[in-house]
Design an enzyme around this catalytic site. Structure first.
Site, PDB file in Angstrom:
ATOM      1  N   HIS A 175     -28.011  -4.291 -41.838  1.00  0.00           N
ATOM      2  CA  HIS A 175     -29.239  -4.395 -42.632  1.00  0.00           C
ATOM      3  C   HIS A 175     -28.944  -4.095 -44.096  1.00  0.00           C
ATOM      4  CE1 HIS A 175     -29.071  -0.129 -41.522  1.00  0.00           C
ATOM      5  NE2 HIS A 175     -29.875   0.140 -42.539  1.00  0.00           N
ATOM      6  N   HIS A 180     -29.839  -1.667 -46.304  1.00  0.00           N
ATOM      7  CA  HIS A 180     -29.778  -0.353 -46.943  1.00  0.00           C
ATOM      8  C   HIS A 180     -28.388  -0.109 -47.531  1.00  0.00           C
ATOM      9  CE1 HIS A 180     -33.504   1.538 -44.817  1.00  0.00           C
ATOM     10  NE2 HIS A 180     -33.815   0.963 -45.962  1.00  0.00           N
ATOM     11  N   HIS A 206     -25.278   0.909 -45.723  1.00  0.00           N
ATOM     12  CA  HIS A 206     -24.734  -0.057 -44.762  1.00  0.00           C
ATOM     13  C   HIS A 206     -24.180  -1.320 -45.423  1.00  0.00           C
ATOM     14  CE1 HIS A 206     -26.127   1.872 -40.955  1.00  0.00           C
ATOM     15  NE2 HIS A 206     -26.946   2.473 -41.814  1.00  0.00           N
ATOM     16  N   HIS A 217     -35.462  -1.344 -37.326  1.00  0.00           N
ATOM     17  CA  HIS A 217     -35.321  -0.307 -38.360  1.00  0.00           C
ATOM     18  C   HIS A 217     -36.016  -0.707 -39.657  1.00  0.00           C
ATOM     19  CE1 HIS A 217     -33.487   2.877 -40.691  1.00  0.00           C
ATOM     20  NE2 HIS A 217     -32.890   2.002 -41.485  1.00  0.00           N
ATOM     21  N   ASP A 248     -28.607   1.074 -37.538  1.00  0.00           N
ATOM     22  CA  ASP A 248     -29.799   1.926 -37.500  1.00  0.00           C
ATOM     23  C   ASP A 248     -30.854   1.190 -36.690  1.00  0.00           C
ATOM     24  OD1 ASP A 248     -28.392   3.559 -39.139  1.00  0.00           O
ATOM     25  OD2 ASP A 248     -29.572   3.165 -40.949  1.00  0.00           O
ATOM     26  N   HIS A 255     -35.371   5.803 -37.430  1.00  0.00           N
ATOM     27  CA  HIS A 255     -34.139   5.995 -36.672  1.00  0.00           C
ATOM     28  C   HIS A 255     -34.499   6.439 -35.264  1.00  0.00           C
ATOM     29  CE1 HIS A 255     -31.147   5.706 -39.955  1.00  0.00           C
ATOM     30  NE2 HIS A 255     -32.112   6.199 -40.721  1.00  0.00           N
ATOM     31  N   HIS A 275     -22.824   7.743 -37.328  1.00  0.00           N
ATOM     32  CA  HIS A 275     -24.001   7.903 -38.174  1.00  0.00           C
ATOM     33  C   HIS A 275     -24.799   9.151 -37.783  1.00  0.00           C
ATOM     34  CE1 HIS A 275     -27.702   6.883 -40.384  1.00  0.00           C
ATOM     35  NE2 HIS A 275     -26.995   5.977 -41.042  1.00  0.00           N
TER      36      HIS A 275
END
Length: 743
Positions: free
Chosen positions: A98, A100, A103, A185, A206, A423, A445
């Site tokens: 994704h 973020h 990541h 997520h 996530d 999460h 993570h």
């Protein structure tokens, strides 16, 4: 005794029997092919939250999962441990879960500053937001120019290298199959399923298994993985029910503005921010006393990225889709966009949602430093905070905090934490594992404490599952030995195979798949095609063509005069259907031109013909005496061309050869040619055998045993099995060595 004791202690084995068991286990482990070892190594997110980057190696294939940066560090120190990669160009595939930063934030550096040449995939929404998010990160990050790891041009260059994938779309690259599921997520978040040589690996990234106001919950794959790589962000913690969290969240904000304070909500620019905006819009709409209190969404990205949310409304839950049919839920009545501090009129109570969510820099940090000395103000932290960030630090209620410029300011504003983090908590993760039942779990993570607690809980509830918690740069190895299966396709698969029946074809291996097919089917099932090679060879030969014909007739069964080849007007000799020998001339010297369709059998036959030509050339007299010379019309003497034998003449020759050989083996007096009527006299064997009753036979006597050999099909009829086996072997050898070859 001392030596034995030392040896035992060094291996942890306390008895001779256990010593032997240890040796056998070690030998067995050593026998496992290194290609059967699957290696998982975190380059980031190993016993930490941030810079997610997992490297998987198996069967010569390498896959990288995510490529993020650590929000608590800047410059090169925030990158994953890329120096652990021997050669980035050997990585086949990079999958991003994704958008973020933890990541995907290191993706421009890895794609532009290293030798990586593989393919990169992410979902459509992730790619659409990726460029906006990272461009904004470069602009607002409080990093010196010489410490910047990439610039806006590097980000733009990566866009053409990134390919997109839809949920449930199965793709394959270099023998690696992969597809993805909705992770729940953020918009476009994906869980990736990999398959390498039959071994399936699921990477959750996530994920959240709880549906909220705009996103669906994470899917449950229908295929159980062999390895589950799963986040452990919240360890054994369990989230409060969503409605209770929303009520507490709105109540805290209402209390802050009621006392005349400003409320700061630090969020990521995208993700949970959209969820919180929907909550605040609904709450403000139902409380008219708050209509004079402004809500600002302070993100330069907000307006741009909201268009992405509107574009991919079909990837959200049913509630949002139904609402969108009436009006766009992301066009807010009570929320305004705030581009920068220059546009902010800080008078009276207000609510400001600002990024970044960890307060490390940017507008959220500026507002926090401005408002924290006033006890009327408050901050509500709605998501997970990474160790080493200011957001994590203020949760411990320090008396003061350092500003970005250096001076210390007192912290008097109220600090609240409510987890709206999308999460998975312990309940969601354990339910997910109960359904999939993977034999191996790798936790990533999560900080070391939460991760170790989750591991302990999973080991207690799932004793048969192996749970691993590798640290950064610590590889874990799992052994898989898959069976190799060959599938027949095309004409070879037209009928079911019979027991002990030999199947012949071309074995084609592509990556980890093996198929057996006819050569004629290659162009159908592969990108290969068959072709024919015609070979031509010239050998000096100035002897009689008739002599060559006669010698070839003794070796091969099907030798005849053929049509001239190409522009050669001379007669040719044809052996079977694919070999031609013609007269020719080179440099004034006569030659024999051999031309044939190349294949293993024909190549071997050509070798024997070349050998014959050389023998004739070396010692022609040794062959000429076999054929009487005749005078031609011109008065020259020439060998007589042997005429093709009839079938009866061929059988007569074969019969003579076999009788001579058998007489040499058993004595002339024990080998007799019998007419059909004679064979039935005084027979004590199966005289009704069809193979012997209609044709002459050869009688062979050995001591008291008697056998009849059919001249029709060379079958042996006798009651003595030992004699039968010996005669069949002799006849087979005679046929191979003495009968002319049929091509």
């Amino acid at each position: 005794c001392i030596r034995d004791r030392v040896s035992t202690q060094s291996t942890g084995v306390s008895s001779p029997s256990r010593w032997i068991q240890w040796l056998m286990a070690k030998r067995k482990a050593d026998d496992v092919d290194s290609g059967d070892v699957l290696e998982v190594m975190p380059l980031g997110a190993g016993n930490e939250v941030g810079r997610s980057c997992i490297l998987i190696k198996f069967k010569g294939k390498t896959v990288m999962l995510d490529c993020g940066i650590h929000p608590a560090y800047t410059g090169l120190s925030g990158l994953p441990f890329f120096d652990e990669i021997d050669d980035p160009s050997t990585i086949d595939l990079l999958l991003v879960s994704h958008f973020h930063l933890d990541h995907c934030g290191a993706l421009p550096y890895f794609l532009e500053k290293t030798t990586f040449k593989g393919k990169v995939f992410m979902t459509h929404p992730s790619k659409a937001i990726y460029k906006m998010l990272l461009t904004d990160y470069v602009k607002v990050s409080n990093t010196a120019v010489d410490e910047k790891i990439y610039d806006e041009q590097d980000i733009s260059n990566t866009m053409e290298k990134i390919e997109t994938i839809n949920y449930h779309q199965e793709l394959e690259h270099n023998g690696i199959k992969f597809w993805c599921y909705n992770a729940g997520h953020v918009l476009g978040a994906a869980m990736f399923m990999l398959e390498i040589a039959g071994v399936k690996i699921l990477y959750t990234g996530d994920f959240s298994r709880e549906e909220d106001r705009h996103l669906m919950s994470a899917e449950t794959p229908v295929v159980a993985p062999d390895i589950l790589i799963v986040e452990s962000t919240y360890g054994v913690q369990t989230h409060e029910p969503r409605l209770e969290r929303e009520l507490l969240f709105t109540s805290l904000i209402h209390d802050i503005v009621r006392r005349g304070g400003r409320c700061l909500i630090p969020v990521f620019a995208l993700g949970r921010a959209q969820e919180l905006l929907l909550i605040l819009e609904e709450y403000w709409d139902s409380h008219s006393e708050l209509h004079n209190v402004p809500i600002y969404y302070a993100s330069a990205l907000a307006k741009k990225c909201m268009t992405v949310f509107r574009t991919y409304i079909d990837m959200m839950n049913e509630k949002i889709r139904n609402q969108f049919a009436i009006s766009n839920p992301f066009i807010f009545k009570h929320i305004s966009n705030l581009k920068s501090m220059d546009h902010f009129d800080d008078i009276g109570p207000s609510v400001v949602m600002a990024s970044p969510g960890m307060l490390q820099n940017g507008l959220s940090r500026q507002l926090f430093e401005l408002w924290c000395p006033d006890e009327k103000n408050g901050i509500v932290i709605p998501g997970y905070c990474v160790d080493g960030t200011l957001a994590k630090h203020i949760l411990s209620n320090p008396r003061d905090i350092p500003t970005m410029q250096g001076p210390i300011v007192p912290l008097k504003m109220s600090v609240h934490y409510i987890s709206f983090s999308a999460h998975s908590d312990y309940k969601q993760t354990s339910e997910f594992i109960n359904i999939l039942k993977p034999p191996n779990i790798v936790l990533v993570h999560g900080d070391s404490n939460e991760m170790s607690r989750l591991k302990q809980a999973l080991v207690e509830t799932h004793p048969t599952i192996q749970v691993l918690t590798p640290k950064n740069c610590q590889p874990v190895q799992l052994r898989f030995r898959a069976e190799k299966i060959v599938k027949t396709v095309g004409s070879l698969a037209a009928e079911a195979p019979k027991d002990r029946k030999k199947i012949s074809g071309v074995l084609v291996q592509k990556d980890f798949n093996h198929h057996l097919m006819s050569a004629s089917d290659l162009h159908v099932f592969t990108q290969l095609s068959t072709s024919s090679i015609i070979q031509r060879l010239m050998v000096p030969f100035d002897l009689s063509w008739t002599l060559l014909f006669n010698q070839l007739s003794l070796i091969f069964d099907d030798v005849k005069e053929g049509e001239p080849v190409a522009d050669n007007k001379q007669s040719t000799l044809k052996i079977g259907q694919q070999i031609n020998i013609s007269k020719g001339e080179q440099g004034g010297q006569p030659i024999a031109v051999l031309e044939w369709l190349s294949n293993p059998v024909n190549d071997m036959v050509i070798d024997s013909i070349i050998s014959l030509l050389l023998q004739l050339k070396t010692n022609p007299a040794a062959f000429k005496w076999m054929y009487p010379a005749v005078k031609t019309e011109e008065g020259k003497e020439e060998e007589k061309m042997s005429q093709p034998l009839s079938e009866e003449e061929k059988k007569e020759n074969e019969r003579t050869i076999v009788i001579k050989f058998l007489s040499g083996f058993f004595g002339q007096q024990n080998v007799t040619l019998l007419a059909p009527k004679e064979e039935a006299k005084d027979m004590d064997i199966s005289s009704s055998s069809p193979s012997t009753s209609l044709s002459p036979v050869i009688e062979v006597k050995v001591d008291l045993s008697r056998a009849l050999i059919s001249l029709n099909d060379w079958s042996v009829d006798t009651t003595d099995e030992t004699l039968r086996g010996r005669l069949e072997q002799i006849i087979k050898r005679i046929q191979i060595s003495s009968f002319p070859l049929s091509l």
